[in-house]
Design a protein around this motif. Structure first.
Motif, PDB file in Angstrom:
ATOM      1  N   GLY A 276       0.814  -1.121  -0.129  1.00 54.94           N
ATOM      2  CA  GLY A 276       0.094   0.085  -0.038  1.00 54.94           C
ATOM      3  C   GLY A 276       0.731   1.242   0.046  1.00 54.94           C
ATOM      4  N   THR A 277       0.113   2.457   0.297  1.00 55.29           N
ATOM      5  CA  THR A 277       0.876   3.590   0.258  1.00 55.29           C
ATOM      6  C   THR A 277       0.346   4.348   1.451  1.00 55.29           C
ATOM      7  N   ALA A 278       1.142   5.328   1.821  1.00 51.26           N
ATOM      8  CA  ALA A 278       0.724   6.456   3.107  1.00 51.26           C
ATOM      9  C   ALA A 278       1.358   7.647   2.814  1.00 51.26           C
ATOM     10  N   TYR A 279       0.196   8.572   2.830  1.00 49.96           N
ATOM     11  CA  TYR A 279       0.787  10.028   2.555  1.00 49.96           C
ATOM     12  C   TYR A 279       1.122  10.384   1.000  1.00 49.96           C
ATOM     13  N   LYS A 280       0.736   9.104   0.166  1.00 50.72           N
ATOM     14  CA  LYS A 280       0.857   9.522  -1.260  1.00 50.72           C
ATOM     15  C   LYS A 280       2.310   8.924  -1.770  1.00 50.72           C
ATOM     16  N   ASN A 281       3.504   9.462  -1.069  1.00 50.52           N
ATOM     17  CA  ASN A 281       4.628   9.253  -1.445  1.00 50.52           C
ATOM     18  C   ASN A 281       5.502   8.129  -1.032  1.00 50.52           C
ATOM     19  N   TRP A 282       4.840   7.642   0.046  1.00 51.25           N
ATOM     20  CA  TRP A 282       5.540   6.362   0.837  1.00 51.25           C
ATOM     21  C   TRP A 282       4.901   5.192   0.464  1.00 51.25           C
TER      22      TRP A 282
END
Length: 427
Positions: free
Chosen positions: A95-101
């Protein structure tokens, strides 16, 4: 604060999954609206793409019947041998977190290593030029190796990959990758779980892939790879399963350099697809320099190639240009037939050649080179986008084996055949 925000998102995702299965209840969130995608596994994401969560998995069940050289270590050497086993079983979360991570981890079971976490990584995509991945992950190296094990052409990859190190999953690494609309560039430094004295041994890997022609799924693909294993006096062995997996996981071993000073290799890739017709070939060279434990020269040169052609009815293969790899068929109901020829040569100093290659089989002459070759034909059927059924026939041979000897009263064989079937489910 970050932990609280992400935990809330994950909780909402799981609640949505449960409510979707129960067909009842109301789910609300204090953040952005959430989208659920169940076309491939379970994927939950916010509409602003800031957060996502995807649950996936894979099951591959194999059945194989083989004889000859690869059966040298069975109860009745060289005789027909039947095995059925789980080749791969995987559960993954990405998945992703805060778009860039980005993040991911995977629990995997296979016939070789048992069950463990073979993926655990974090990716940062906030830089304009490159994506950076840190942790334990699979590396892009070679065309057929970069392609997922779910969508490779044969049930097993060409046996030339047994002779290579660059295709191995990392134990811990740093990977930098830049992609464009029709190309990709990758550099990596990583450890692979091996140590020399008290220090971990590092490997360095480069890959470049380019599609000079790309029109939908019609493509011409080119690629080049380089890997230095940097063994630092560690052990370097040259061995292969000849494209056959079994529950015993036996291998034919050619050379063993016990004190390796250097271990380098490179791979060239070429492939093309026009409509349902697809062809590809790869060539490699590997050079090991080192000594035996008593100081005798134990250098080894290995080179080889495979060439493969196939045709898909009722569909075509997808192609991911940035990663430089094939993907699953575009349509359910596709049927694919293929043929592949493989050939590799192993030329090592006499002191590097092993006496027991497999189950007591010995080389005919330690001063001569070995030649390993195989012909593989097969058919793949994809009744749905999640299910694959495959059947392969393998005919293989290894030159420079002492066939005048006997093991347990059976004449030594330098060739063999196999029929392998696989049932696969991916979500």
């Amino acid at each position: 604060m970050i932990r609280k925000h992400f935990a809330g998102f994950a909780a909402s995702a799981l609640a949505l999954a449960v409510s979707a299965q129960a067909f009842a209840g109301t789910v609300s969130t204090d953040g952005a609206d959430i989208v659920i995608n169940t076309k491939s596994g379970l994927e939950v994401s916010t509409v602003d793409k800031e957060f996502s969560f995807k649950l996936g998995g894979k099951l591959q069940w194999d059945a194989t019947n083989f004889d000859g050289l690869r059966a040298a270590n069975e109860d009745t050497p060289f005789d027909d041998t039947f095995n059925s086993f789980i080749r791969r079983g995987e559960i993954s979360i990405e998945g992703t977190a805060y778009k860039n991570w980005g993040y991911g981890f995977r629990l995997s079971h296979n016939a070789d290593d048992g069950t463990d976490f073979d993926r655990a990584f974090i990716t940062y995509g906030g830089l304009d030029f490159v994506d950076v991945t840190i942790g334990k992950y699979g590396v892009d190296y070679g065309l057929e190796n970069t392609t997922s094990s779910s969508w490779i052409t044969g049930i097993e990859r060409p046996f030339m990959y047994d002779f290579l190190n660059g295709d191995e999953d990392t134990d811990f690494g740093v990977n930098v990758m830049h992609t464009g609309s029709n190309y990709g560039l990758m550099a990596q430094v990583a450890t692979y779980g091996n140590k020399s004295d008290n220090d971990e041994a590092f490997g360095y890997t480069l890959r470049a892939n380019f599609a000079p022609y790309l029109d939908g799924t019609d493509v011409i693909h080119l690629g080049a790879n380089y890997h230095s294993n940097n063994p630092d006096d560690d052990r370097a062995r040259v061995r292969t399963r000849m494209g056959l997996r079994s529950d015993g996981d036996e291998r034919v071993e050619f050379t063993d350099t016990r004190v390796a000073d250097s271990d380098t290799e490179w791979v060239l890739e070429a492939g093309a697809q026009f409509g349902g017709l697809r062809a590809q070939a790869e060539y490699f060279q590997r050079k090991v320099e080192g000594e035996t434990l008593v100081g005798d020269n134990a250098d080894v040169d290995v080179d080889g190639y495979y060439a493969q052609v196939g045709y898909m009815f009722n569909g075509v293969r997808g192609y991911k240009a940035g990663a430089g790899k094939w993907d699953k068929p575009t349509e359910a109901g596709a049927v694919e037939v293929f043929a592949r020829y493989e050939n590799s040569t192993i030329d090592g100093d006499a002191a590097s050649v092993v006496g027991d290659m497999i189950g007591g089989v010995m080389p005919a002459n330690v001063s001569d080179e070995f030649e390993a070759k195989a012909m593989v034909v097969g058919v793949n059927y994809f009744p749905t986008k999640a299910v694959r059924m495959s059947l392969n026939y393998v005919d293989y041979e290894v030159d420079n084996i002492d066939t005048s000897a006997q093991i347990d009263g059976e004449n030594v064989q330098d060739d063999g055949k196999a029929i392998v079937g696989r049932l696969q489910y991916v979500f």
